[in-house]
Design an enzyme around this catalytic site. Structure first.
Site: not given
Ligand code: CP3
Length: 345
Positions: A41, A78, A151
């Site tokens: 990352r 995402d 969102y």
């Molecule tokens: O491994 C996997 O599942 C593939 C990648 C993936 C991510 N987000 C990576 C991610 C997938 C399938 C998602 C889907 C996603 N993103 C959803 C639907 C699933 C769920 O959890 O309900 C939603 C609502 C999001 C929106 C989102 N993205 C949020 C609310 C956040 C912040 C919360 C958090 O966990 O940090 C993210 C960021 C995010 N998406 C990260 C990752 C790995 C973390 C950010 C980072 O690594 O810097």
């Protein structure tokens, strides 16, 4: 039926077969609970830049596949790349989550440059499919229109989706116009991922839990039914998994009216209800509580065996009831998969 050589177990289960041991993948199987992801990352300044850099997205997708015996991978991306590709401002605040410039009028969204914006995602899909063993499936995904709207309207994540619920109640025509745009965007995005090599797709309606019966029918079921129809018209035969998280009593209606091939169940869904869905020929996916995975130990083994035993005789994919939590020790993932695979013996 004769097992086709190399046909991923996930695809057999999604097609309605009872596969033993059950195929397994975990929502959010890539990400910050893995030390190798935290290292990777650092190579991008922002999370979105990471998502749009194919080499990084490919590597993040592959990390859990190397470490664990998962049967499927999900492309690292995402759900918020869709509003971003439609021209809305999206960014991520480190340690907090997503932020968007709140949408007041759907007329501000535009498909100009949409495909070019998302091209790196498709390049990552192609790249993963090229190196993933043929017996492992690759999933594409998108956010459902309602969840994306929460969102887009609030400009951030929330727990009860009050801004989107009040928007929909106050201005249903504007909400319908917004949902229509996202339906079209979702169809294009899913079909493009399939054309790039995704074997199946999942639609995440993570905030379906916030809707009353009428709103659930209008803002979750109906738009997802249109996405299913649109994707099937262009990519017939590719399985579609729906995840209306927290839909409770609405799950059966969701399955019936969207026409999804499989449904992902959150951890509150009882085994009896899951079995009732299987009896209608639907593949069910789920539904281990991520808290049990995080805590590990014997209670984890018991929970994994219970789900596998209850659902293993029908079409079934083992998964979590929602995404893996940040604090989960990676060894607990190994343990859960070991117990699952041993439970079919
Ligand atoms: O491994 C996997 O599942 C593939 C990648 C993936 C991510 N987000 C990576 C991610 C997938 C399938 C998602 C889907 C996603 N993103 C959803 C639907 C699933 C769920 O959890 O309900 C939603 C609502 C999001 C929106 C989102 N993205 C949020 C609310 C956040 C912040 C919360 C958090 O966990 O940090 C993210 C960021 C995010 N998406 C990260 C990752 C790995 C973390 C950010 C980072 O690594 O810097």
């Amino acid at each position: 039926m004769e097992k086709a050589p190399n046909r991923p177990d996930l695809l057999r289960a999604l097609a309605g077969e009872a596969v033993k041991p059950a195929p397994v993948w975990f929502m959010r199987q890539a990400g910050r609970y893995l030390p190798e992801y935290r290292g990777l990352r650092k190579q991008a300044r922002s999370f979105l830049e990471f998502c749009y850099t194919p080499e990084l997205a490919i590597e993040a997708t592959m990390q859990p596949m190397r470490r664990f015996a998962f049967d499927a991978s999900i492309i690292f991306s995402d759900i918020l790349v869709l509003p971003h590709a439609l021209g809305q401002k999206v960014w991520f605040v480190e340690g907090e989550g997503p932020r968007l410039d709140p949408l007041t009028h759907p007329g501000r969204l535009s498909f100009e440059g949409f495909d070019e914006h998302l091209a790196p995602v498709y390049e990552a899909v192609r790249g993963v499919r090229a190196i993933l063993p043929p017996d492992k499936a690759l999933l594409g995904f998108c956010g459902a229109p309602w969840t994306l709207a929460t969102y887009m309207i609030a400009g951030r994540g929330g727990l009860d989706q009050w801004p989107a619920r009040t928007f929909a109640a106050r201005e249903p025509d504007k909400m319908a116009a917004l949902i229509d745009i996202v339906v079209e965007a979702a169809i294009r995005h899913l079909v493009a991922q399939i054309e790039a090599g995704a074997d199946a797709v999942q639609i995440f309606d993570s905030w379906a839990s916030a809707l009353d019966e009428k709103a659930f029918a209008r803002w979750s079921i109906e738009p997802i039914a249109r996405i299913v129809g649109g994707v099937r018209a262009q990519a017939p035969g590719v399985p579609i998994i729906g995840f209306p998280r927290g839909a409770g009593f609405g799950y059966a209606e969701f399955v019936k009216r969207t026409g999804v091939d499989a449904v992902s169940l959150d951890w509150t869904v009882p085994m009896s209800a899951a079995k009732a869905l299987q009896r209608k020929g639907v593949c069910v996916q789920g539904n281990l509580d991520p808290a049990r995975l995080k805590e590990g130990g014997q209670q984890l083994d018991v929970a994994v065996r219970r789900i596998a035993k209850s659902l293993g005789d029908g079409p079934f994919v083992f998964n979590l009831g929602h995404g893996i939590s940040l604090e989960t020790p990676p060894d607990n993932v190994t343990r859960a998969i070991d117990v699952l695979k041993a439970s079919a013996a």
